[in-house]
Design an enzyme around this catalytic site. Structure first.
Site, PDB file in Angstrom:
ATOM      1  N   SER A   1     -10.553  -6.996   9.074  1.00 15.35           N
ATOM      2  CA  SER A   1     -11.691  -6.272   8.541  1.00 15.35           C
ATOM      3  C   SER A   1     -12.479  -7.260   7.707  1.00 15.35           C
ATOM      4  CB  SER A   1     -11.159  -5.118   7.684  1.00 15.35           C
ATOM      5  OG  SER A   1     -12.155  -4.172   7.456  1.00 15.35           O
TER       6      SER A   1
ATOM      7  N   ARG B   1       0.462  -7.030  12.206  1.00 16.99           N
ATOM      8  CA  ARG B   1      -0.190  -6.454  13.382  1.00 16.99           C
ATOM      9  C   ARG B   1      -0.382  -7.512  14.466  1.00 16.99           C
ATOM     10  NH1 ARG B   1      -4.384  -1.756  11.127  1.00 16.99           N
ATOM     11  NH2 ARG B   1      -2.726  -0.519  10.158  1.00 16.99           N
TER      12      ARG B   1
ATOM     13  N   ARG C   1       0.852  -1.192   0.000  1.00 12.94           N
ATOM     14  CA  ARG C   1       0.000   0.000   0.000  1.00 12.94           C
ATOM     15  C   ARG C   1       0.876   1.227   0.000  1.00 12.94           C
ATOM     16  NH1 ARG C   1      -5.006  -2.047   3.549  1.00 12.94           N
ATOM     17  NH2 ARG C   1      -5.158  -4.057   2.491  1.00 12.94           N
TER      18      ARG C   1
ATOM     19  N   GLU D   1      -7.263  -1.887  14.710  1.00 16.40           N
ATOM     20  CA  GLU D   1      -7.716  -2.824  13.684  1.00 16.40           C
ATOM     21  C   GLU D   1      -6.678  -3.907  13.379  1.00 16.40           C
ATOM     22  OE1 GLU D   1      -8.740  -0.937   9.980  1.00 16.40           O
ATOM     23  OE2 GLU D   1      -8.694  -2.839   8.910  1.00 16.40           O
TER      24      GLU D   1
ATOM     25  N   ARG E   1       1.855   0.615  10.476  1.00 15.85           N
ATOM     26  CA  ARG E   1       1.362   0.992   9.141  1.00 15.85           C
ATOM     27  C   ARG E   1       2.532   0.985   8.169  1.00 15.85           C
ATOM     28  NH1 ARG E   1      -3.353   3.333   7.845  1.00 15.85           N
ATOM     29  NH2 ARG E   1      -3.780   3.735  10.047  1.00 15.85           N
TER      30      ARG E   1
END
Length: 430
Positions: free
Chosen positions: A350, A389, A260, A347, A275
């Site tokens: 998802s 994560r 990303r 998070e 991130r």
RNA sequence: GGAGGGGUGGCUGAGUGGUCGAAAGCACUGGUCUUGAAAACCAGCGAGGUUAGCGCCUCCCAGGGUUCGAAUCCCUGCCCCUCCGCCA
């Protein structure tokens, strides 16, 4: 993509439904485009019909040895007009398609109103938040010798990481563990997929055309994209396919790196590996019949939760509000894991039901019964889990006063039987 | 990287300028026959758009072009196969 027929029939209703996202749907622009499309298409098809008729006559006349010159002239006249109309139609069609491709999915009725993540609704919490009789460290301080961010900066830049020795192994163990649980206990087929995909695949799942800036792209013989999630290659298994009903449901699990560009999040979560431009994820994807999609959604959510429970990680489940909902999803439930260093839930998974939104873009269909017209499938996916994560969560929640990290039971076989990990170098040994 | 051959419906595969959306076979669906099944026979069977419907339009890898008319001819791209080379 939304159903163009419904949109044509009741645009006001759809505009209303989309407002839950905080989106202002431009009704006037849509109606104008759509009526141009309709007029031009009608005109074009009428001209095509005339041309076809006369051309057929010419074939006949030629066989009968008649003079075909007058017919040729009249049809070439049609040809000129047709060229003009065709071109205009093509332009409008392109505009309308671009417009339709940029409209997000309609939020499900059960999605709460709200503007951003603060309005998400916590559904339930599980596990207990750890209490420490020392000052807990974050994952960066816990592994000074095995998490090397400066080295990653040299090699690539910010938002990349180098994991070494036991930390690299722990990440691998987490991945293996998740894949095994999903394949052996939850009935998923493990798949290995390309990490570079074409524009058609990215469009089908909804990343393109609107979110091109979020993706890493690569120049090849055509533009290609690094996968932002395994959802893209795996969902595209069924693009342009007509399946038979007995092939559904399809359940796939894939482990891939995810890329990303995070272009829109400068300054956010800059510390550590929370991130990243590149991270590991185990993704669950289901292709199902429309009648079963909500059941499958709950089921898949449960599969992701199982991983958190088996790892003894405290977490909560939240349903995303309209304003926080992703582009293609009709409903999303996030699983958020407790991070002691941040003293809040973040998070880690998802889970979304896209209904037929991706399927329509992908033209992914199935036939309920032989001889019947094909129907769009429904697609559902979710992280099971984000591995990077999970690594953070594990380190921070299971840290001990001496700087070591306990290994949860479920992972021990994957870590050679050890029950804790030293993440600082001792005597120069790594 | 070099040389050659190809991309047609769910699959195999015919079709080289005019009722071709496309022969035939397989698969599938319905029927006849059968106690039942198989076989045989009969019939049906691509997708998308548009329309209240009849119908009309589009699609034979993709994009351009030639033509009154293109699955069929020309150009470009993509992909696949075979052989050689190279390589994990």
């Amino acid at each position: 993509m939304l159903d163009p027929r419904s949109l044509r029939r009741e645009p006001e209703l759809i505009a209303q439904a989309l407002s839950k996202r905080g989106l202002v749907f431009d009704l006037d622009a849509y109606k104008e485009l759509e009526s141009s499309r309709h007029d031009l298409q009608t005109e074009m098809e009428t001209l095509q019909h005339e041309r076809n008729e006369i051309s057929r006559t010419i074939g006949q006349a030629k066989q009968d040895g008649e003079d075909i010159e007058p017919l040729r002239l009249s049809v070439s006249e049609i040809g000129y007009r047709l060229d003009v109309v065709k071109q205009e139609f093509g332009k409008i069609r392109e505009e309308l398609d671009a417009f339709l491709l940029s409209i997000p999915n309609i939020p499900d009725e059960s999605v709460p109103e709200g503007a951003d993540e603060d309005d998400n609704l916590v559904l339930r919490q599980h596990g207990s938040i750890p209490e420490f009789n020392f000052e807990p460290k974050d994952h960066v301080d816990l592994a000074p010798d095995f998490l090397d961010l400066e080295l990653a900066v040299k090699i690539s830049g910010s938002r990349f990481s180098v994991l070494r020795g036991p930390l690299a192994k722990l990440q691998r163990a987490l991945t293996q563990f998740m894949l095994d649980v999903h394949t052996e206990q939850h009935g998923y087929e493990e798949v290995y997929v390309p990490y570079v995909v074409n524009a058609a695949s990215m469009t089908a799942t909804g990343q393109l055309p609107k979110f091109a800036h979020d993706a890493f792209h690569v120049e090849h013989t055509e533009p290609m994209y690094l996968v932002p999630t395994a959802e893209v290659p795996v969902t595209n298994f069924v693009r342009d396919e007509i399946l038979s009903a007995d092939e559904l449901p399809m359940r796939f699990v894939a482990h891939t790196p995810c890329f990303r560009s995070e272009a829109g999040s400068y300054g956010k979560d800059m510390r550590g590996i929370f991130r990243q431009h590149q991270f590991e994820k185990v993704e669950l994807v289901q292709i199902v019949s429309p009648d079963e999609s909500w059941a499958a959604f709950e089921e898949l959510l449960g599969h992701a939760e199982t991983i958190l429970k088996m790892l003894d990680l405290p977490y909560q489940a939240s349903v995303l509000c309209g304003g926080d909902l992703g582009f293609a999803a009709a409903k999303t439930i996030d699983l958020e894991v407790w991070l002691p260093s941040q003293r809040r839930y973040r998070e880690i998974s998802s889970v979304s039901n896209f209904l037929d939104f991706q399927a329509r873009r992908a033209q992914a269909r199935f036939r309920r019964k032989a001889g019947e017209r094909p129907d769009l499938v429904h697609t559902i996916n979710g992280s099971g889990l984000a591995v990077g994560r999970s690594l953070i969560a594990l380190m921070e929640n299971f840290q001990n006063g001496d700087g070591s990290v306990s290994i949860p039971d479920a992972l021990r076989d994957y870590m050679g039987g050890i029950d804790s990990l030293k993440l600082t170098e001792i005597d120069g040994q790594k």
